[in-house]
Design an enzyme around this catalytic site. Structure first.
Site, PDB file in Angstrom:
ATOM      1  N   SER A  44       0.833  -1.208   0.000  1.00  0.00           N
ATOM      2  CA  SER A  44       0.000   0.000   0.000  1.00  0.00           C
ATOM      3  C   SER A  44       0.868   1.259   0.000  1.00  0.00           C
ATOM      4  O   SER A  44       0.388   2.341  -0.330  1.00  0.00           O
ATOM      5  CB  SER A  44      -0.932   0.013   1.220  1.00  0.00           C
ATOM      6  N   GLU A 113      -0.577 -12.527  -1.350  1.00  0.00           N
ATOM      7  CA  GLU A 113      -2.036 -12.489  -1.502  1.00  0.00           C
ATOM      8  C   GLU A 113      -2.520 -13.728  -2.239  1.00  0.00           C
ATOM      9  O   GLU A 113      -1.904 -14.151  -3.225  1.00  0.00           O
ATOM     10  CB  GLU A 113      -2.456 -11.240  -2.307  1.00  0.00           C
ATOM     11  N   GLU A 180      -9.156  -9.497   4.383  1.00  0.00           N
ATOM     12  CA  GLU A 180      -9.485  -8.095   4.066  1.00  0.00           C
ATOM     13  C   GLU A 180     -10.838  -7.990   3.363  1.00  0.00           C
ATOM     14  O   GLU A 180     -11.169  -8.805   2.489  1.00  0.00           O
ATOM     15  CB  GLU A 180      -8.391  -7.501   3.155  1.00  0.00           C
TER      16      GLU A 180
HETATM   17  O1  KIV Z   1      -0.433  -3.415   1.625  1.00  0.00           O
HETATM   18  C1  KIV Z   1      -1.059  -3.368   2.695  1.00  0.00           C
HETATM   19  O2  KIV Z   1      -1.017  -2.369   3.430  1.00  0.00           O
HETATM   20  C2  KIV Z   1      -1.854  -4.526   3.081  1.00  0.00           C
HETATM   21  C3  KIV Z   1      -2.884  -4.306   4.132  1.00  0.00           C
HETATM   22  C4  KIV Z   1      -4.060  -3.691   3.497  1.00  0.00           C
HETATM   23  C5  KIV Z   1      -3.228  -5.564   4.849  1.00  0.00           C
HETATM   24  O3  KIV Z   1      -1.711  -5.557   2.513  1.00  0.00           O
END
Ligand code: KIV
Length: 262
Positions: A44, A113, A180
């Site tokens: 993120s 993921e 999520e």
């Molecule tokens: O990239 C991220 O911050 C994540 C969270 C949303 C769990 O994978």
């Protein structure tokens, strides 16, 4: 606070919920070091720090750079590094890239993921000595393929599929699982179906811990605030007020006064 071990994290399946926050740099990691159980160097960062519309263009080099910064800032906190999109398309690439994380940073674990379809990759990493965090439900790396962020668990078929995903990731050897964007009652069922801790984000309160993106929970990221994000600080307002205060004092020559000169 002493860094949690994988054994201690597993034991938190029962006990106090685990507190996970993302971190991308040493500055904020130092602030979270005494509070968070686990820091996630999430891809993120490609959005909030990189200014991109999604996580998909994050690279291994970026994740390694940011992981090293976080580990320096929070040496007493367990750190998980996200494997970016396209870096675990098969067993060989997954292992080569995950090994880079262990060789080039002090990170404690990697996160990938995907559900049952990615279980063979989780197993391959675990068999080769890596600690792996799973991530099921809404998958940010599927943003373009799915045409947006889609909440999961809206039907019984989806609920059963999520439970199957969680069981497959646990069976493959992951020590923890992020879930999520899943209906709260379904996330609770998922958490109750496995013996590893399940950490929720937008997945209600029936799981074994929570994770939030730090720039969301501190109100620093203005472009989009998901429904599940509680802002514990209006960070954007506080920063803008501070910078405006500085601007005013520079322009009217009240900064620096005698307290701030040699
Ligand atoms: O990239 C991220 O911050 C994540 C969270 C949303 C769990 O994978």
């Amino acid at each position: 606070m002493k860094k949690l071990t994988i054994g201690a994290i597993r034991k938190r399946k029962t006990g106090a919920p685990l507190v996970m926050i993302t971190a991308y740099d040493a500055l904020f990691a130092r602030l979270f070091n005494e509070t968070a159980d686990i820091l996630l160097v999430g891809d993120s960062l490609n959005m909030s720090f990189g200014g991109n519309p999604d996580t998909l263009s994050a690279t291994m080099d970026q994740m390694i750079y940011h992981t090293n910064a976080v580990c320096k800032g929070a040496p007493e906190t367990f750190v998980i590094t996200d494997m970016p999109f396209g870096t675990y398309t098969d067993e060989a690439s997954a292992l080569a890239n995950a090994i880079r994380v262990y060789r080039e940073t002090p990170s404690d674990a990697v996160k990938i993921e995907g559900g049952a379809d990615k279980a063979h990759l989780v197993k391959h990493l675990v068999d080769n000595g890596l600690a792996v965090c799973g991530h099921i439900g809404l998958l940010p790396q599927a943003f373009r393929a799915e045409g947006g962020y889609k909440v999961k668990g809206k039907s019984e078929a989806e609920a059963l599929s999520l439970i199957a995903d969680a069981l497959a990731i646990e069976e493959a050897g992951a020590f923890i699982l992020v879930i999520e964007g899943v209906k709260a009652d379904v996330a609770t069922r998922v958490a109750q179906s496995v013996s590893i801790p399940v950490i929720g984000i937008g997945a209600g309160n029936g799981v074994d811990g929570q994770v939030l993106v730090f720039s969301d929970m501190l109100g620093l990221y203005e472009p989009f605030v998901p429904k599940f994000v509680k802002q514990y600080l209006n960070g954007a307002k506080a920063v803008k007020e501070a910078v405006n205060g500085y601007k005013t004092e520079v322009q009217n020559r009240t900064f620096p006064d005698e307290n701030y000169i040699y």
